[in-house]
Design a protein around this motif. Sequence first.
Motif, PDB file in Angstrom:
ATOM      1  N   GLY A   1      69.839  39.424  11.961  1.00  0.00           N
ATOM      2  CA  GLY A   1      68.657  39.056  11.202  1.00  0.00           C
ATOM      3  C   GLY A   1      68.574  37.579  10.878  1.00  0.00           C
ATOM      4  O   GLY A   1      67.685  37.159  10.124  1.00  0.00           O
ATOM      5  N   ALA A   2      69.454  36.770  11.458  1.00  0.00           N
ATOM      6  CA  ALA A   2      69.467  35.327  11.169  1.00  0.00           C
ATOM      7  C   ALA A   2      69.580  34.516  12.463  1.00  0.00           C
ATOM      8  O   ALA A   2      68.618  33.892  12.898  1.00  0.00           O
ATOM      9  CB  ALA A   2      70.615  34.984  10.217  1.00  0.00           C
ATOM     10  N   LYS A   3      70.759  34.559  13.082  1.00  0.00           N
ATOM     11  CA  LYS A   3      70.974  33.741  14.275  1.00  0.00           C
ATOM     12  C   LYS A   3      71.604  34.486  15.448  1.00  0.00           C
ATOM     13  O   LYS A   3      71.445  34.070  16.599  1.00  0.00           O
ATOM     14  CB  LYS A   3      71.864  32.547  13.922  1.00  0.00           C
ATOM     15  N   VAL A   4      72.337  35.523  15.178  1.00  0.00           N
ATOM     16  CA  VAL A   4      73.094  36.211  16.231  1.00  0.00           C
ATOM     17  C   VAL A   4      72.275  37.362  16.808  1.00  0.00           C
ATOM     18  O   VAL A   4      71.724  38.176  16.064  1.00  0.00           O
ATOM     19  CB  VAL A   4      74.424  36.760  15.694  1.00  0.00           C
ATOM     20  N   GLU A   5      72.180  37.408  18.133  1.00  0.00           N
ATOM     21  CA  GLU A   5      71.543  38.538  18.797  1.00  0.00           C
ATOM     22  C   GLU A   5      72.218  38.790  20.139  1.00  0.00           C
ATOM     23  O   GLU A   5      72.838  37.892  20.729  1.00  0.00           O
ATOM     24  CB  GLU A   5      70.047  38.298  18.999  1.00  0.00           C
TER      25      GLU A   5
ATOM     26  N   VAL B   1      63.401  46.355   8.397  1.00  0.00           N
ATOM     27  CA  VAL B   1      63.261  45.592   9.645  1.00  0.00           C
ATOM     28  C   VAL B   1      64.298  44.471   9.687  1.00  0.00           C
ATOM     29  O   VAL B   1      64.476  43.738   8.718  1.00  0.00           O
ATOM     30  CB  VAL B   1      61.849  44.999   9.779  1.00  0.00           C
ATOM     31  N   THR B   2      64.977  44.361  10.824  1.00  0.00           N
ATOM     32  CA  THR B   2      65.919  43.268  11.078  1.00  0.00           C
ATOM     33  C   THR B   2      65.525  42.633  12.397  1.00  0.00           C
ATOM     34  O   THR B   2      65.336  43.336  13.394  1.00  0.00           O
ATOM     35  CB  THR B   2      67.364  43.780  11.176  1.00  0.00           C
ATOM     36  N   GLY B   3      65.379  41.289  12.426  1.00  0.00           N
ATOM     37  CA  GLY B   3      64.945  40.663  13.670  1.00  0.00           C
ATOM     38  C   GLY B   3      65.394  39.236  13.824  1.00  0.00           C
ATOM     39  O   GLY B   3      65.738  38.556  12.845  1.00  0.00           O
ATOM     40  N   VAL B   4      65.390  38.780  15.061  1.00  0.00           N
ATOM     41  CA  VAL B   4      65.751  37.396  15.396  1.00  0.00           C
ATOM     42  C   VAL B   4      64.714  36.841  16.363  1.00  0.00           C
ATOM     43  O   VAL B   4      64.237  37.544  17.259  1.00  0.00           O
ATOM     44  CB  VAL B   4      67.165  37.332  16.025  1.00  0.00           C
ATOM     45  N   GLN B   5      64.390  35.565  16.163  1.00  0.00           N
ATOM     46  CA  GLN B   5      63.478  34.856  17.066  1.00  0.00           C
ATOM     47  C   GLN B   5      64.279  33.888  17.926  1.00  0.00           C
ATOM     48  O   GLN B   5      65.105  33.134  17.417  1.00  0.00           O
ATOM     49  CB  GLN B   5      62.435  34.073  16.258  1.00  0.00           C
ATOM     50  N   ARG B   6      64.035  33.934  19.229  1.00  0.00           N
ATOM     51  CA  ARG B   6      64.696  33.002  20.147  1.00  0.00           C
ATOM     52  C   ARG B   6      63.642  32.068  20.707  1.00  0.00           C
ATOM     53  O   ARG B   6      62.684  32.495  21.363  1.00  0.00           O
ATOM     54  CB  ARG B   6      65.400  33.745  21.283  1.00  0.00           C
ATOM     55  N   ALA B   7      63.840  30.766  20.474  1.00  0.00           N
ATOM     56  CA  ALA B   7      62.904  29.744  20.950  1.00  0.00           C
ATOM     57  C   ALA B   7      63.104  29.487  22.435  1.00  0.00           C
ATOM     58  O   ALA B   7      64.090  29.940  23.042  1.00  0.00           O
ATOM     59  CB  ALA B   7      63.080  28.460  20.160  1.00  0.00           C
ATOM     60  N   ALA B   8      62.175  28.759  23.014  1.00  0.00           N
ATOM     61  CA  ALA B   8      62.241  28.465  24.446  1.00  0.00           C
ATOM     62  C   ALA B   8      63.508  27.689  24.804  1.00  0.00           C
ATOM     63  O   ALA B   8      64.026  27.815  25.936  1.00  0.00           O
ATOM     64  CB  ALA B   8      61.003  27.684  24.872  1.00  0.00           C
TER      65      ALA B   8
END
Length: 219
Positions: free
Chosen positions: A98-102, A177-184
């Motif tokens: 939910g922060a940086k690790v996926e 809900v737990t989620g992470v966003q990965r930028a380009a």
Amino acid sequence: MTRVGPWVTLAAVAVLGGGLVVVNMSKEDPAPVAVETASASAAVTPGAVASTDQSAAPAPDFPETADYVGTIGLASGGTMTVSITVEGDRAVAYACDGAKVESWSQGSAEGGALRLTGKNDATLEGRLEGQAVQGTLAIGAKQWAFTAEPVQAPAGLYTYESDGVRQSWIVDDGGQVTGVQRAANGTTSAAPGLGTDATATIGGARVTATKVSGADHVG
């Protein structure tokens, strides 16, 4: 007076002796035959074979489609959430803090067992135990044991991607809900919130996330 000659006497003794031999042999023969018959009967007893076959219960298998979610306690005090989605003999898994690790992994779901692999030496191996999946998640050199319980829609795994930026969310049965966003460029951060209708606001626009199935190729 008739005299019995020695040869006649010997012949009579021989006949008598032969008769004794025959009698003795006829008394000794039946026992071994009876033992062999009993032994052969025991070797082909139908009941014993049937009992052995019935004791081998078939391994449980996954439903045709299914979703599982679980959490892992981290040494740092946070949690890692794991989502597994199965379709047919294929499965996809996603884990994030939910922060940086996926981490994404995918592979086979056969005979009640999962064998999934992903980038950066990620693996997820598990087995169906009752209704839940129990297994081990590994990301790089770290690994954790987990238990993932079955969940019902709208719970499950969702993604949305645009312009090389991908958001990934795990929704549990309680609506958490737990989620992470990965930028380009590959950097990661917490994903924006996801509504109960699977929509999120990204870049000022309202978008609808797509639910991931076990047959998808994501990662």
